[in-house]
Design an enzyme around this catalytic site. Structure first.
Site, PDB file in Angstrom:
ATOM      1  N   ASP A 270       0.864  -1.174   0.000  1.00  0.00           N
ATOM      2  CA  ASP A 270       0.000   0.000   0.000  1.00  0.00           C
ATOM      3  C   ASP A 270       0.910   1.237   0.000  1.00  0.00           C
ATOM      4  O   ASP A 270       2.086   1.156   0.396  1.00  0.00           O
ATOM      5  CB  ASP A 270      -0.867  -0.031   1.263  1.00  0.00           C
ATOM      6  CG  ASP A 270      -1.647   1.250   1.451  1.00  0.00           C
ATOM      7  OD1 ASP A 270      -2.361   1.651   0.519  1.00  0.00           O
ATOM      8  OD2 ASP A 270      -1.507   1.864   2.537  1.00  0.00           O
TER       9      ASP A 270
ATOM     10  N   SER B 229      -2.457   0.795  -4.899  1.00  0.00           N
ATOM     11  CA  SER B 229      -2.990   1.914  -4.118  1.00  0.00           C
ATOM     12  C   SER B 229      -4.291   2.454  -4.692  1.00  0.00           C
ATOM     13  O   SER B 229      -4.559   2.353  -5.891  1.00  0.00           O
ATOM     14  CB  SER B 229      -1.935   3.035  -4.102  1.00  0.00           C
ATOM     15  OG  SER B 229      -2.471   4.236  -3.634  1.00  0.00           O
TER      16      SER B 229
END
Lengths: 228, 228
Positions: free
Chosen positions: A16, A123
Site C-alpha cells: 500500500d 494503491s
C-alpha cells in the site's frame, strides 16, 4: 533442539502507498501552517472523509478518482471546522500530497527486498498521484509495478483491486505478501487471500472483522526475518 | 400575486431508522453508566466503526448482519479505549439497541403522514432488530413495510438497497420520498433517484459528494408543508 519457525513462502511483495510507504503526517504540518492549531483536526477529518468517500462512491457505483476524493475530503474538513479555504490554500495543501516523504526505514527496506523479489505498489491513488510521489522518493528503481485502482473504477477493499496485483505480476495470490499500515486494507487483502503484513506503526487497535493479518509488525524492516 | 412554490409529487415515504426515527443518544447514556465519563467517546467510535464495517464488509463481499456488525463496533470501541468489556456489560449495552426511543416529534409526524400515503422503513438493521425497535415504539400502525437490507446481503448505499423499496412498495422511484438524517445515506438515495429529505438534526456539515438532497430540514414535522 529449538525449532526455527517456518518461513513464509513469498514470491512478490505488494505495498500500500499512503501511510505505509509515504508519511502523511506532513499534511498536518502544512494544514497547521495555514490554519494555526487546527492542523491535526483538519487532517484527522480529512483522512476519515477521504476513506469514507472511497467506500461510499464504490458502493454507489459512482467512482471518482482519488485526487477528486481527496479534494472533496479537504473541503469537507475545512467546512466542518468552519474554516475559510481559499483556492490558493486549497491548491498548496493538495500539492503537498504529491511530495510526501517516505517513513525513515522505507528506502533501505525496499532496496534490500528488491534484490530478492519483485515489488509493487497497489494503491487507491490515481496514476498521476502515484507516479509523482514515487518519483519524488526515487523509488522507481525498487518498484517494478505501480498499480492504481483507477482502471477498475472501484476502491479497496473490493476483491478485484487485490486481484489486479495477481494479474499484473503473474504471481499466485497465496505467494504474494501484501503490506499495509491500514488495518482495514490488511483485512481486505486477507479476505482476498494474500499473505498479509500489517504495519501497525502507531499501535492502533486491530479491526474486529475476523480477518487478522498473518503478521503484525511495526516497520518495514521487520519483514525480511519473516520471509528469508 | 405571490407564487406558491410547486409541491413535490410523492406517493410514498421511506424512512431510514437509526438516527432518523430512533434516537441513538440513549446509547451514550448506557455506555456512560457502565464506563463513567467514557460514554460519549465510546458511542462516537462505536457508531463510526459500525458504519465503516457495513461499507467494508459490503465491498469485500463478506456480509454479516447488522447485529454482528454492531457488536463488532462496540468491541472495537471498548478495545481502542482500553476498557474491559465483560460479556454481561456487552449484553446490556447491545440490548439497548432494541429499545431505542424515537425522537420527540416522530410519532405525531408519522401518524399524520400515514393518513396520506404508505410509509416504509428501509434500514441496514437486521429484521429482528427492526421489528423489536419498531414494536417498542408502537409504530407498526403507521408503517406499512419494514424493509431490511438483510435479504440482499449488502448495506447502504448500494443502489440495490434503495431499489428494494421500489420493488416492495410498487411505487416508481421518482415518486418516493426518502427521509434520512445520515447525510451519506441521503446522498446514496439521491444517486439512486429518490426525492430526498435530509433531516439535519444536529447542524452537520453537508457531504461533498455532489449529491445534495432535494430538501434539508431539521425535524420530521417539516415534511408535510413541502409535499401537501
Amino acid at each position: 533442539m529449538p525449532q526455527t519457525p517456518p518461513k513464509t513462502a513469498i514470491d512478490a511483495l505488494v505495498f500500500d502507498a499512503y501511510g505505509t510507504l509515504y508519511d502523511v503526517a506532513s499534511v498536518t504540518a502544512i494544514c497547521d501552517s495555514h490554519f494555526p492549531a487546527s492542523g491535526a483536526k483538519i487532517s484527522e477529518i480529512w483522512r476519515q472523509k477521504q476513506l469514507e468517500y472511497t467506500w461510499l462512491s464504490s458502493l454507489m457505483g459512482r467512482y471518482q478518482d482519488f485526487w477528486q476524493i481527496t479534494a472533496a475530503g479537504l473541503r469537507f474538513a475545512c467546512g466542518a471546522l468552519k474554516l475559510e479555504l481559499s483556492e490558493e490554500t486549497f491548491r498548496l495543501i493538495m500539492e503537498n500530497y504529491l511530495q510526501l516523504d517516505s517513513y525513515p526505514e522505507v528506502p533501505a527496506a525496499l532496496e534490500g527486498l528488491a534484490e530478492k523479489m519483485p515489488l509493487a505498489i497497489l494503491s487507491n491513488g490515481s496514476p498521476e498521484m502515484l507516479i509523482k510521489v514515487t518519483q519524488h522518493n526515487g523509488f522507481n528503481r525498487f518498484i517494478k509495478e505501480v498499480l492504481s485502482v483507477h482502471e477498475l473504477r472501484i476502491f479497496k477493499p473490493a476483491p478485484q483491486v487485490y486481484d489486479l496485483a495477481v494479474r499484473k505480476l503473474g504471481v499466485a495470490k497465496e505467494k504474494i505478501g501484501f503490506v499495509s499500515s491500514n488495518a482495514w486494507d490488511a483485512a481486505g487483502a486477507k479476505a482476498f487471500g494474500f499473505q498479509v503484513f500489517w504495519i501497525n506503526r502507531f499501535d492502533r487497535h486491530p479491526e474486529q472483522l475476523d480477518l487478522p493479518p498473518d503478521h503484525e509488525i511495526r516497520t518495514l524492516d521487520q519483514i525480511p526475518p519473516l520471509i528469508f
